[in-house]
Design a protein around this motif. Structure first.
Motif, mmCIF file in Angstrom:
data_model
loop_
_atom_site.group_PDB
_atom_site.id
_atom_site.type_symbol
_atom_site.label_atom_id
_atom_site.label_comp_id
_atom_site.label_asym_id
_atom_site.label_seq_id
_atom_site.Cartn_x
_atom_site.Cartn_y
_atom_site.Cartn_z
ATOM 1 N N UNK A 1 -10.150 -21.376 -4.889
ATOM 2 C CA UNK A 1 -11.513 -20.949 -4.551
ATOM 3 C C UNK A 1 -11.628 -19.430 -4.535
ATOM 4 N N UNK A 2 -12.674 -18.932 -5.154
ATOM 5 C CA UNK A 2 -13.022 -17.521 -5.099
ATOM 6 C C UNK A 2 -13.701 -17.255 -3.758
ATOM 7 N N UNK A 3 -13.081 -16.442 -2.922
ATOM 8 C CA UNK A 3 -13.611 -16.225 -1.570
ATOM 9 C C UNK A 3 -14.985 -15.572 -1.589
ATOM 10 N N UNK A 4 -15.250 -14.754 -2.597
ATOM 11 C CA UNK A 4 -16.531 -14.057 -2.661
ATOM 12 C C UNK A 4 -17.669 -14.992 -3.064
ATOM 13 N N UNK A 5 -17.457 -15.793 -4.126
ATOM 14 C CA UNK A 5 -18.528 -16.672 -4.618
ATOM 15 C C UNK A 5 -18.491 -18.063 -3.991
ATOM 16 N N UNK A 6 -17.320 -18.463 -3.521
ATOM 17 C CA UNK A 6 -17.161 -19.813 -2.994
ATOM 18 C C UNK A 6 -16.892 -20.849 -4.060
ATOM 19 N N UNK A 7 -16.860 -20.406 -5.336
ATOM 20 C CA UNK A 7 -16.626 -21.331 -6.436
ATOM 21 C C UNK A 7 -15.143 -21.604 -6.629
ATOM 22 N N UNK A 8 -14.828 -22.850 -6.957
ATOM 23 C CA UNK A 8 -13.485 -23.162 -7.422
ATOM 24 C C UNK A 8 -13.343 -22.653 -8.851
ATOM 25 N N UNK A 9 -12.107 -22.479 -9.295
ATOM 26 C CA UNK A 9 -11.885 -21.867 -10.595
ATOM 27 C C UNK A 9 -12.573 -22.637 -11.722
ATOM 28 N N UNK A 10 -12.505 -23.962 -11.704
ATOM 29 C CA UNK A 10 -13.137 -24.721 -12.782
ATOM 30 C C UNK A 10 -14.656 -24.524 -12.768
ATOM 31 N N UNK A 11 -15.231 -24.328 -11.574
ATOM 32 C CA UNK A 11 -16.667 -24.056 -11.488
ATOM 33 C C UNK A 11 -16.998 -22.686 -12.065
ATOM 34 N N UNK A 12 -16.145 -21.710 -11.829
ATOM 35 C CA UNK A 12 -16.333 -20.379 -12.408
ATOM 36 C C UNK A 12 -16.274 -20.436 -13.929
#
Length: 276
Positions: free
Chosen positions: A160-171
């Motif tokens: 998870x990207x702490x800034x966006x809250x997205x998991x890598x696959x979501x990014x």
């Protein structure tokens, strides 16, 4: 092949099946081993037995690379056979390429010009400039790895990207939409991750999804269709071992055809339930 033509094939055949031509020389039936090219002989028989039930074929390039230059020759001859006899069928090179721009440009040239595939699987890890060269071809497709079906997917794809809250696959899904469109980009989403398809569809509602993992890997076709199908179907569900190795005996082609037909009949019901 564009998006609309692919959908027309799905409607015509009442199928969204992709057959993986992952042909292992060690599993080719003994009665073919004396052929000049056993893998090509096997592929041709599998193709002829399953072509009525499938809209796509997906050779995994590793099975051909492992045989050296002879394997590349077999791959080329397999594509030529498909293009000449079944030109309406969508061809995916499962190559998982992705490198710096000039290298990707050469990979694209190999698969789209030399071998004339319709699509190639690409890894997004190196970012936009490693993917863009594949998109410089009219009516050719990038199939971008998003969420894969293997156990090791958890090592990175859910971080998870702490800034966006997205998991890598979501990014990957969100960022890559700036690189391509539903007309030239699909995403790989493993059938064993079918519970994630609803979330994925919220991010990419209109793109086709290539879904491996149904059959031998245990993915559920019903769950994939329930969570991933859109108004234009939007799915290519791959089965490899479950179809091409339905039998290891002389009746291998007949059994492969029966296995493909069984999947197609199930897909027909799922399309009907969706009103397609």
């Amino acid at each position: 092949m564009n998006n609309e033509l692919l959908f027309q094939q799905i409607q015509k055949k009442r199928s969204f099946l992709c057959v993986g031509l992952d042909t292992d020389i060690q599993r080719v039936p003994k009665n073919l081993l004396n052929a000049a090219d056993p893998v090509l002989a096997f592929n041709r028989k599998i193709i002829d037995a399953t072509a009525d039930y499938t809209v796509a074929y997906k050779p995994n390039i590793a099975f051909y690379e492992s045989l050296g230059w002879k394997g590349w020759h077999t791959l080329e001859k397999t594509v030529e056979y498909l293009k000449s006899k079944y030109p309406e069928i969508f061809l995916i090179a499962d190559a998982k390429r992705g490198d710096i721009g000039n290298t990707s440009d050469l990979y694209a040239r190999a698969f789209f010009e030399k071998l004339d595939f319709d699509a190639v699987t690409v890894a997004p890890y190196m970012g936009e400039d490693s993917v863009k060269p594949f998109m410089n071809y009219t009516e050719k497709w990038v199939v971008l790895l998003a969420l894969t079906s293997n156990e090791g997917a958890a090592d990175f794809q859910y971080l998870k990207n702490e800034e966006s809250g997205d998991q890598l696959f979501e990014s990957v899904l969100k960022t890559s939409q700036n690189w391509g469109t539903p007309e030239n980009m699909m995403y790989v989403v493993g059938a064993t991750k079918a519970e994630k398809l609803k979330e994925i569809r919220q991010i990419v509602p209109d793109h086709f999804l290539l879904v491996p993992g149904v059959g031998a890997q245990g993915g559920s076709l019903q769950e994939v269709a329930k969570n991933g199908m859109n108004s234009h179907c939007g799915l290519l569900v791959n089965s490899s071992r479950g179809i091409i190795y339905a039998s290891g005996e002389k009746d291998f082609a007949k059994k492969a055809g029966e296995a493909a037909k069984a999947v197609q009949q199930e897909m027909e019901l799922l399309l009907k339930e969706k009103g397609l």
